[in-house]
Design an enzyme around this catalytic site. Structure first.
Site, mmCIF file in Angstrom:
data_model
loop_
_atom_site.group_PDB
_atom_site.id
_atom_site.type_symbol
_atom_site.label_atom_id
_atom_site.label_comp_id
_atom_site.label_asym_id
_atom_site.label_seq_id
_atom_site.Cartn_x
_atom_site.Cartn_y
_atom_site.Cartn_z
ATOM 1 N N LEU A 15 0.900 -1.166 -0.037
ATOM 2 C CA LEU A 15 -0.165 0.063 0.150
ATOM 3 C C LEU A 15 0.757 1.356 -0.150
ATOM 4 O O LEU A 15 0.310 2.248 -0.050
ATOM 5 C CB LEU A 15 -1.031 0.006 1.048
ATOM 6 C CG LEU A 15 -2.067 -1.148 1.294
ATOM 7 C CD1 LEU A 15 -2.641 -0.883 2.828
ATOM 8 C CD2 LEU A 15 -3.180 -0.548 0.136
ATOM 9 N N LYS A 65 15.101 -6.028 4.869
ATOM 10 C CA LYS A 65 15.439 -4.749 5.762
ATOM 11 C C LYS A 65 16.630 -4.969 6.546
ATOM 12 O O LYS A 65 17.475 -3.897 6.593
ATOM 13 C CB LYS A 65 14.285 -4.601 6.993
ATOM 14 C CG LYS A 65 13.204 -4.363 6.335
ATOM 15 C CD LYS A 65 12.269 -3.939 7.689
ATOM 16 C CE LYS A 65 10.817 -3.559 7.269
ATOM 17 N NZ LYS A 65 10.072 -3.217 8.276
ATOM 18 N N ASN A 86 14.074 0.432 7.457
ATOM 19 C CA ASN A 86 12.829 0.281 6.433
ATOM 20 C C ASN A 86 12.797 1.753 5.605
ATOM 21 O O ASN A 86 12.063 1.738 4.715
ATOM 22 C CB ASN A 86 11.741 0.401 7.221
ATOM 23 C CG ASN A 86 11.230 1.787 7.841
ATOM 24 O OD1 ASN A 86 11.953 2.401 8.212
ATOM 25 N ND2 ASN A 86 9.887 1.977 8.091
ATOM 26 N N ASP A 102 9.718 2.007 11.833
ATOM 27 C CA ASP A 102 8.655 1.207 12.420
ATOM 28 C C ASP A 102 7.897 1.556 13.715
ATOM 29 O O ASP A 102 7.021 1.658 14.169
ATOM 30 C CB ASP A 102 9.050 -0.076 12.205
ATOM 31 C CG ASP A 102 9.090 -0.781 10.839
ATOM 32 O OD1 ASP A 102 8.406 -0.158 10.049
ATOM 33 O OD2 ASP A 102 9.773 -1.568 10.501
ATOM 34 N N GLY A 129 12.230 -10.025 14.221
ATOM 35 C CA GLY A 129 12.713 -8.914 13.868
ATOM 36 C C GLY A 129 11.698 -7.651 13.923
ATOM 37 O O GLY A 129 12.032 -6.474 14.364
ATOM 38 N N ALA A 130 10.604 -7.952 14.030
ATOM 39 C CA ALA A 130 9.370 -7.011 14.095
ATOM 40 C C ALA A 130 9.570 -6.224 15.635
ATOM 41 O O ALA A 130 9.277 -5.146 15.430
ATOM 42 C CB ALA A 130 7.917 -7.717 13.834
ATOM 43 N N LEU A 152 12.572 -18.504 24.814
ATOM 44 C CA LEU A 152 12.979 -17.574 25.746
ATOM 45 C C LEU A 152 14.401 -16.973 25.586
ATOM 46 O O LEU A 152 14.555 -15.759 25.781
ATOM 47 C CB LEU A 152 12.949 -18.171 27.221
ATOM 48 C CG LEU A 152 13.309 -17.478 28.089
ATOM 49 C CD1 LEU A 152 12.586 -16.177 28.372
ATOM 50 C CD2 LEU A 152 13.578 -18.357 29.591
ATOM 51 N N LYS A 154 15.826 -15.781 22.928
ATOM 52 C CA LYS A 154 15.494 -14.608 21.948
ATOM 53 C C LYS A 154 15.037 -13.433 22.640
ATOM 54 O O LYS A 154 15.559 -12.302 22.358
ATOM 55 C CB LYS A 154 14.588 -15.063 20.624
ATOM 56 C CG LYS A 154 15.498 -15.788 19.531
ATOM 57 C CD LYS A 154 14.531 -16.415 18.523
ATOM 58 C CE LYS A 154 13.897 -15.234 17.494
ATOM 59 N NZ LYS A 154 13.191 -16.209 16.716
ATOM 60 N N SER A 189 4.762 -13.524 14.399
ATOM 61 C CA SER A 189 4.410 -13.955 12.876
ATOM 62 C C SER A 189 3.320 -14.662 12.804
ATOM 63 O O SER A 189 2.724 -15.297 11.944
ATOM 64 C CB SER A 189 5.414 -14.284 12.253
ATOM 65 O OG SER A 189 6.189 -15.269 12.436
HETATM 66 P P1 ATR Z 1 9.682 -11.240 12.259
HETATM 67 O O1 ATR Z 1 11.048 -10.586 11.494
HETATM 68 O O2 ATR Z 1 8.602 -11.014 11.100
HETATM 69 O O3 ATR Z 1 9.422 -10.567 13.377
HETATM 70 P P2 ATR Z 1 10.778 -13.683 13.101
HETATM 71 O O4 ATR Z 1 12.244 -12.793 13.234
HETATM 72 O O5 ATR Z 1 11.094 -14.890 12.534
HETATM 73 O O6 ATR Z 1 9.919 -12.897 12.062
HETATM 74 O O7 ATR Z 1 10.188 -13.815 14.350
HETATM 75 C C1 ATR Z 1 8.793 -14.390 14.542
HETATM 76 C C2 ATR Z 1 8.355 -14.253 15.971
HETATM 77 O O8 ATR Z 1 6.941 -14.936 15.865
HETATM 78 C C3 ATR Z 1 9.177 -14.942 16.814
HETATM 79 O O9 ATR Z 1 8.968 -14.322 18.186
HETATM 80 C C4 ATR Z 1 8.464 -16.359 17.050
HETATM 81 O O10 ATR Z 1 8.720 -17.221 18.116
HETATM 82 P P3 ATR Z 1 10.136 -17.975 18.443
HETATM 83 O O11 ATR Z 1 11.126 -16.774 18.532
HETATM 84 O O12 ATR Z 1 9.921 -18.784 19.528
HETATM 85 O O13 ATR Z 1 10.089 -18.944 16.905
HETATM 86 C C5 ATR Z 1 7.112 -15.906 16.985
HETATM 87 N N1 ATR Z 1 6.138 -16.863 16.468
HETATM 88 C C6 ATR Z 1 6.017 -17.360 15.164
HETATM 89 N N2 ATR Z 1 5.010 -18.260 15.230
HETATM 90 C C7 ATR Z 1 4.353 -18.117 16.446
HETATM 91 C C8 ATR Z 1 3.385 -19.073 17.126
HETATM 92 N N3 ATR Z 1 2.439 -19.792 16.613
HETATM 93 N N4 ATR Z 1 3.315 -19.084 18.507
HETATM 94 C C9 ATR Z 1 3.939 -18.098 19.055
HETATM 95 N N5 ATR Z 1 4.767 -17.445 18.789
HETATM 96 C C10 ATR Z 1 5.004 -17.470 17.291
#
Ligand code: ATR
Length: 285
Positions: A15, A65, A86, A102, A129-130, A152, A154, A189
Site C-alpha cells: 500500500l 530490511k 525500512n 517502524d 525482527g518486528a 525464551l 531470543k 508472525s
Molecule cells: P519477524 O522478523 O517477522 O519478526 P521472526 O524474526 O522470524 O519474524 O520472528 C517471528 C516471531 O514470531 C518470533 O518471536 C516467533 O517465536 P520464536 O522466536 O519462538 O520462533 C514468533 N512466532 C511465530 N509463530 C508463533 C506461534 N505460532 N506462536 C508463538 N510465537 C510465534
C-alpha cells in the site's frame, strides 16, 4: 521530479505507493514513488543501480530490511538497535543513510488511539525482527515492557540489548506474569500462515487494549478475530502503524510532516471499497 520507491519481495500487495502518493499530493511535493520487486540474489546491485540513476530515497520491506541496513554508510540509532532499515535516504554527499521508522510509526498510531501514556505496562508477544524494530521508540515513550517469546533465549537477548534504554523484562510465552497490562501487542508472525493465536485466552484477558502489528486488507487479522471472539474491546490492527511509519519516512526525505490522520482515514475507506478479499495478511518486517 524526485524519485522514490519501496523495495520488497513480494511487493505487489504494498500500500506504500498509495500512501506516499497521498502524502505528496497533500503537501504538494514534486516526487514519484513506485513499488519495486527486489531480487533475492541481486538486491544489493539493484539498490546500487537505483541510487546511481538518481533516486533520492526508498522504503525497504521484507525480506530486505537487514540487507539494506548493511548496505548503508550511515545509520540512525533506532536503525542500529533494530539492525534493520525500512527507510533509506541519499545524503547530499552521495552516501546512503539508513533509518527505521517502524517503532515511531507504532508509537504515533498508539497516540492516535490514545493508548500510550508514560509508565504503562505493556506485554509484547514475540521477540523477532518486528519486535526488535520497535523497542527503542517504545522505551523512549517510557513504557515498561514485558517481552514474551516462545523461545525464551531470543527474548532474553533483546532485553539485554535494550535494558540501557528503559524497563524491559524477558519471559517465556508460557510463564507470562498474571498481572494487568495496559496494552498487549502482538508482534509474532503467528497467523501469517494461518496458524493459531500466539497466547492463551487467559493471558489476553489480563489486557485493557490490544494491538496487532499485522494488518489484513478488507478483513480482520487472526489476532483481532481471536480478541473479538473473547468479547474483548479496544482492539486495533496495524494499518495505522503502516501509514504512520510511511509519514515518518516522508518527513525524513522531504522535511515536511504530512497529515497522517487524514491519510489513514482515506486509506481505511479506500481499502473497504476495493475488492480485496484474499489479499492476505501483512506486516512491515
Ligand atoms: P519477524 O522478523 O517477522 O519478526 P521472526 O524474526 O522470524 O519474524 O520472528 C517471528 C516471531 O514470531 C518470533 O518471536 C516467533 O517465536 P520464536 O522466536 O519462538 O520462533 C514468533 N512466532 C511465530 N509463530 C508463533 C506461534 N505460532 N506462536 C508463538 N510465537 C510465534
Amino acid at each position: 521530479m524526485d524519485y522514490y520507491a519501496v523495495w520488497g519481495n513480494p511487493i505487489s500487495q504494498s500500500l506504500s505507493p498509495l500512501i506516499q502518493g497521498k502524502f505528496a499530493a497533500q503537501t504538494q511535493q514534486a516526487m514519484s514513488y513506485e513499488a519495486k520487486l527486489g531480487d533475492l540474489d541481486t538486491f544489493e546491485q539493484q539498490l546500487a543501480t537505483f541510487f546511481l540513476q538518481g533516486a533520492k530515497g526508498c522504503n525497504v520491506t521484507a525480506p530486505f530490511k537487514t540487507r539494506a541496513y548493511q548496505l548503508a554508510d550511515e545509520h540512525s540509532e533506532r536503525a542500529t538497535l533494530a539492525q534493520a532499515c525500512n527507510t533509506m535516504k541519499k545524503l547530499a554527499d552521495g552516501r546512503l543513510y539508513a533509518d527505521n521508522t517502524d517503532g515511531i510509526g507504532l508509537v504515533t498510531d498508539l497516540e492516535r488511539l490514545n493508548w500510550i501514556k508514560p509508565n504503562q505496562r505493556i506485554l509484547i508477544l514475540g521477540a523477532g525482527g518486528a519486535t526488535q524494530g520497535v523497542l527503542l521508540p517504545l522505551l523512549q515513550a517510557q513504557q515498561n515492557i514485558v517481552l514474551a517469546n516462545r523461545t525464551l533465549a531470543k527474548a532474553e537477548a533483546l532485553a539485554e540489548t535494550f535494558l540501557p534504554y528503559g524497563e524491559i523484562q524477558a519471559v517465556a510465552m508460557d510463564k507470562i506474569p498474571r498481572q494487568s497490562y495496559n496494552l498487549i501487542i502482538n508482534a509474532t508472525s503467528a497467523g501469517l500462515s494461518g496458524s493459531t493465536a500466539p497466547v492463551s485466552a487467559d493471558i489476553l484477558k489480563l489486557g485493557h487494549a490490544f494491538y496487532d502489528m499485522q494488518y489484513a486488507k478488507g478483513s480482520d487479522t487472526p489476532f483481532v478475530v481471536f480478541c473479538k471472539s473473547l468479547g474483548l474491546t479496544n482492539i486495533s490492527d496495524g494499518l495505522g502503524m503502516l501509514v504512520a511509519q510511511a509519514a515518518h519516512s516522508f518527513h525524513l526525505w522531504r522535511d515536511v510532516m504530512p497529515d497522517f490522520l487524514k491519510v489513514y482515514s482515506e486509506v481505511t475507506k479506500e481499502i473497504q471499497w476495493q475488492d480485496v478479499r484474499g489479499w492476505g495478511i501483512y506486516r512491515f518486517i
